[in-house]
Motif scaffolding. Structure first.
Motif, PDB file in Angstrom:
ATOM      1  N   PRO A 127       4.290  -6.228  -8.501  1.00 55.27           N
ATOM      2  CA  PRO A 127       3.662  -4.904  -8.644  1.00 55.27           C
ATOM      3  C   PRO A 127       2.602  -4.626  -7.582  1.00 55.27           C
ATOM      4  CG  PRO A 127       3.828  -5.990 -10.773  1.00 55.27           C
ATOM      5  CD  PRO A 127       4.204  -7.007  -9.748  1.00 55.27           C
ATOM      6  N   ALA A 128       1.832  -5.633  -7.221  1.00 54.33           N
ATOM      7  CA  ALA A 128       0.779  -5.427  -6.237  1.00 54.33           C
ATOM      8  C   ALA A 128       1.349  -5.026  -4.876  1.00 54.33           C
ATOM      9  CB  ALA A 128      -0.058  -6.703  -6.098  1.00 54.33           C
ATOM     10  N   LEU A 129       2.555  -5.483  -4.564  1.00 52.93           N
ATOM     11  CA  LEU A 129       3.178  -5.177  -3.280  1.00 52.93           C
ATOM     12  C   LEU A 129       3.959  -3.866  -3.296  1.00 52.93           C
ATOM     13  CD1 LEU A 129       4.583  -8.672  -2.188  1.00 52.93           C
ATOM     14  CD2 LEU A 129       2.591  -7.466  -1.255  1.00 52.93           C
ATOM     15  N   TYR A 130       4.555  -3.538  -4.432  1.00 54.46           N
ATOM     16  CA  TYR A 130       5.507  -2.422  -4.461  1.00 54.46           C
ATOM     17  C   TYR A 130       5.044  -1.189  -5.222  1.00 54.46           C
ATOM     18  CZ  TYR A 130       8.837  -5.725  -2.499  1.00 54.46           C
ATOM     19  OH  TYR A 130       9.468  -6.621  -1.680  1.00 54.46           O
ATOM     20  N   ARG A 131       4.032  -1.309  -6.052  1.00 58.94           N
ATOM     21  CA  ARG A 131       3.625  -0.203  -6.912  1.00 58.94           C
ATOM     22  C   ARG A 131       3.381   1.091  -6.125  1.00 58.94           C
ATOM     23  NH1 ARG A 131      -1.046  -2.180  -8.271  1.00 58.94           N
ATOM     24  NH2 ARG A 131      -0.308  -3.528  -9.961  1.00 58.94           N
ATOM     25  N   ALA A 132       2.702   0.996  -4.985  1.00 58.16           N
ATOM     26  CA  ALA A 132       2.286   2.200  -4.243  1.00 58.16           C
ATOM     27  C   ALA A 132       3.242   2.583  -3.123  1.00 58.16           C
ATOM     28  CB  ALA A 132       0.888   1.988  -3.674  1.00 58.16           C
ATOM     29  N   ARG A 133       4.341   1.859  -2.974  1.00 59.28           N
ATOM     30  CA  ARG A 133       5.292   2.193  -1.918  1.00 59.28           C
ATOM     31  C   ARG A 133       6.185   3.368  -2.326  1.00 59.28           C
ATOM     32  NH1 ARG A 133       7.442  -3.529   0.719  1.00 59.28           N
ATOM     33  NH2 ARG A 133       5.374  -4.428   1.139  1.00 59.28           N
ATOM     34  N   PHE A 134       6.881   3.912  -1.323  1.00 59.73           N
ATOM     35  CA  PHE A 134       7.807   5.014  -1.565  1.00 59.73           C
ATOM     36  C   PHE A 134       9.245   4.513  -1.393  1.00 59.73           C
ATOM     37  CE2 PHE A 134       3.862   7.172  -0.730  1.00 59.73           C
ATOM     38  CZ  PHE A 134       3.903   8.283  -1.570  1.00 59.73           C
ATOM     39  N   PRO A 135      10.214   5.193  -1.996  1.00 59.35           N
ATOM     40  CA  PRO A 135      11.609   4.738  -1.905  1.00 59.35           C
ATOM     41  C   PRO A 135      12.106   4.496  -0.482  1.00 59.35           C
ATOM     42  CG  PRO A 135      11.415   6.404  -3.605  1.00 59.35           C
ATOM     43  CD  PRO A 135      10.073   6.336  -2.927  1.00 59.35           C
ATOM     44  N   ARG A 136      11.640   5.299   0.473  1.00 64.61           N
ATOM     45  CA  ARG A 136      12.111   5.134   1.853  1.00 64.61           C
ATOM     46  C   ARG A 136      11.702   3.789   2.455  1.00 64.61           C
ATOM     47  NH1 ARG A 136       7.942   8.868   2.035  1.00 64.61           N
ATOM     48  NH2 ARG A 136       6.048   8.173   3.137  1.00 64.61           N
ATOM     49  N   GLU A 137      10.739   3.121   1.850  1.00 62.63           N
ATOM     50  CA  GLU A 137      10.263   1.832   2.356  1.00 62.63           C
ATOM     51  C   GLU A 137      11.020   0.646   1.758  1.00 62.63           C
ATOM     52  OE1 GLU A 137       5.754   1.743   2.759  1.00 62.63           O
ATOM     53  OE2 GLU A 137       6.002   3.428   1.367  1.00 62.63           O
ATOM     54  N   LEU A 138      12.002   0.919   0.928  1.00 66.09           N
ATOM     55  CA  LEU A 138      12.717  -0.153   0.234  1.00 66.09           C
ATOM     56  C   LEU A 138      14.134  -0.313   0.771  1.00 66.09           C
ATOM     57  CD1 LEU A 138      11.789   0.606  -3.500  1.00 66.09           C
ATOM     58  CD2 LEU A 138      10.517  -0.753  -1.822  1.00 66.09           C
ATOM     59  N   SER A 139      14.672  -1.525   0.620  1.00 67.49           N
ATOM     60  CA  SER A 139      16.076  -1.775   0.930  1.00 67.49           C
ATOM     61  C   SER A 139      16.944  -1.222  -0.202  1.00 67.49           C
ATOM     62  CB  SER A 139      16.309  -3.273   1.083  1.00 67.49           C
ATOM     63  OG  SER A 139      16.157  -3.920  -0.181  1.00 67.49           O
ATOM     64  N   GLY A 140      18.256  -1.214   0.020  1.00 69.56           N
ATOM     65  CA  GLY A 140      19.163  -0.728  -1.016  1.00 69.56           C
ATOM     66  C   GLY A 140      19.063  -1.540  -2.297  1.00 69.56           C
ATOM     67  N   GLY A 141      18.987  -2.869  -2.159  1.00 67.99           N
ATOM     68  CA  GLY A 141      18.872  -3.720  -3.332  1.00 67.99           C
ATOM     69  C   GLY A 141      17.572  -3.509  -4.085  1.00 67.99           C
ATOM     70  N   GLN A 142      16.481  -3.296  -3.341  1.00 66.87           N
ATOM     71  CA  GLN A 142      15.184  -3.036  -3.982  1.00 66.87           C
ATOM     72  C   GLN A 142      15.193  -1.694  -4.711  1.00 66.87           C
ATOM     73  OE1 GLN A 142      12.806  -3.456  -0.442  1.00 66.87           O
ATOM     74  NE2 GLN A 142      12.155  -5.534  -0.973  1.00 66.87           N
ATOM     75  N   LYS A 143      15.817  -0.698  -4.121  1.00 64.66           N
ATOM     76  CA  LYS A 143      15.920   0.599  -4.795  1.00 64.66           C
ATOM     77  C   LYS A 143      16.693   0.460  -6.102  1.00 64.66           C
ATOM     78  CE  LYS A 143      15.863   3.431  -0.588  1.00 64.66           C
ATOM     79  NZ  LYS A 143      16.687   4.299   0.293  1.00 64.66           N
ATOM     80  N   GLN A 144      17.756  -0.346  -6.082  1.00 70.67           N
ATOM     81  CA  GLN A 144      18.547  -0.515  -7.289  1.00 70.67           C
ATOM     82  C   GLN A 144      17.751  -1.221  -8.370  1.00 70.67           C
ATOM     83  OE1 GLN A 144      21.870   0.930  -6.873  1.00 70.67           O
ATOM     84  NE2 GLN A 144      21.317   1.116  -9.017  1.00 70.67           N
ATOM     85  N   ARG A 145      16.906  -2.186  -7.981  1.00 71.60           N
ATOM     86  CA  ARG A 145      16.035  -2.863  -8.948  1.00 71.60           C
ATOM     87  C   ARG A 145      15.066  -1.861  -9.579  1.00 71.60           C
ATOM     88  NH1 ARG A 145      15.638  -8.630  -8.301  1.00 71.60           N
ATOM     89  NH2 ARG A 145      17.006  -9.341  -6.629  1.00 71.60           N
ATOM     90  N   VAL A 146      14.513  -0.976  -8.755  1.00 71.06           N
ATOM     91  CA  VAL A 146      13.602   0.043  -9.272  1.00 71.06           C
ATOM     92  C   VAL A 146      14.359   0.979 -10.224  1.00 71.06           C
ATOM     93  CG1 VAL A 146      12.110   2.002  -8.686  1.00 71.06           C
ATOM     94  CG2 VAL A 146      12.068  -0.069  -7.287  1.00 71.06           C
TER      95      VAL A 146
END
Length: 317
Positions: A127-146
């Motif tokens: 959460p500390a790394l990803y909470r404030a990020r936006f979808p464009r900053e994620l890989s396809g697999g990370q987006k699917q996890r979200v």
């Protein structure tokens, strides 16, 4: 948990029904996989469960309630939904995306924050790394996890998943399938899962419905589907390597037996499949494998003869 009774749907202008008399029962805690060729009605069937499409005939019950008598918005808030394209809101942070339904339900800010952090951790995203990020900053697999985290946010008892891993590369897809199975061991959810991939269906499903031209051809456990396909269509759809697919459903720990093992024998985790064991045996010149538990204690061995015997003795598993 879910019951479809004689459900039919024909779209305007179509000469045949997209869904033609589908009847299915999905018990609480089961993963029902809908599979079949393109245009067979699997996605339409799933989308009728949350009233994104209404049937022309038949009834759909969710937890004993006829969904035709339930407000669609209320119904959907109690159902998690994950799609292949993920559908994250690009202008919202990851935390805000996950919090979408809890905020609609009026949860307090503190409760929302706690739930977001809990779910990001659950899908293996700090959460500390990803909470404030936006979808464009994620890989396809990370987006699917979200997307999975967002679907779980309000703790719905039912999840609908429409080819959620279909657009991912094979390695990411396999990793997310394993992650999904890990989550299921921690959570008690009923799931309807659409895929066109038989290997994925066999890996994830507790029961599989094979559809053709809007009708259910066979609805069975993975083991029964492989051992006793209902007709030539199901047999061809399952594929010619049915024996290998059956081995993928059989765990090493169940079939390991006492045997003399070399000190340098390859080790295989007890939770691995007999298909994994066979691959390792063929790679290692058929030298017997040591099957080990989570404490690295040898619980038995496997060789080619043991695997042949296991397959012969378990025609329907």
């Amino acid at each position: 948990m879910i019951a479809l009774d004689g459900v039919r749907k024909r779209f305007a202008g179509a000469t045949t029904a997209a869904v033609d008399g589908v009847s299915l029962d999905v018990a609480a805690g089961e993963i029902c996989v809908l599979i079949g060729p393109s245009g067979c009605g699997k996605t339409t069937t799933m989308r009728m469960i949350n009233r994104m499409i209404d049937p022309d005939e038949g009834r759909i019950l969710v937890d004993g309630r006829d969904i035709a008598r339930v407000d669609p918005v209320e119904l959907r808030r109690g159902i998690g939904y994950v799609i292949q394209q993920v559908g994250l809101f690009p202008h919202l942070t990851i935390a805000e995306n996950v919090a979408t339904v809890p905020r609609l339900l009026g949860w307090s800010a503190a409760r929302v924050t706690q739930r977001v952090d809990e779910l990001l951790a659950l899908v293996d995203m700090d959460p500390a790394l990803y909470r404030a990020r936006f979808p464009r900053e994620l890989s396809g697999g990370q987006k699917q996890r979200v997307g999975v985290a967002r679907a779980l946010a309000a703790d719905p008892p039912l999840l609908l998943m429409d080819e959620p891993f279909g657009a991912l590369d094979p390695l990411t897809r396999a990793a997310l399938q394993d992650e999904f199975l890990r989550l299921l061991r921690e959570l008690s959810k009923t799931i309807v899962f659409v895929t066109h991939d038989m290997d994925e269906a066999l890996k994830l499903g507790t029961r599989i419905a094979v559809l053709r031209e809007g009708r259910v051809v066979q609805y069975d456990t993975p083991a029964q589907l492989l051992a006793h396909p209902a007709d030539a269509f199901v047999e061809s759809f399952v594929g010619e390597d049915r024996a290998l697919k059956r081995l993928a459903l059989m765990t090493a720990s169940r079939y390991a037996v006492p045997m003399a093992l070399d000190a340098g024998a390859h080790r295989l985790q007890a939770g691995a499949s007999l298909r994994d064991a066979l691959a390792l045996l063929l790679q290692d010149g058929a030298r017997p494998l040591a099957v080990i538990d989570t404490r690295d204690v040898v619980v038995g061995g496997l060789d080619l003869q043991t695997i042949r015997a296991a397959l012969a003795a378990a025609p329907s598993m």
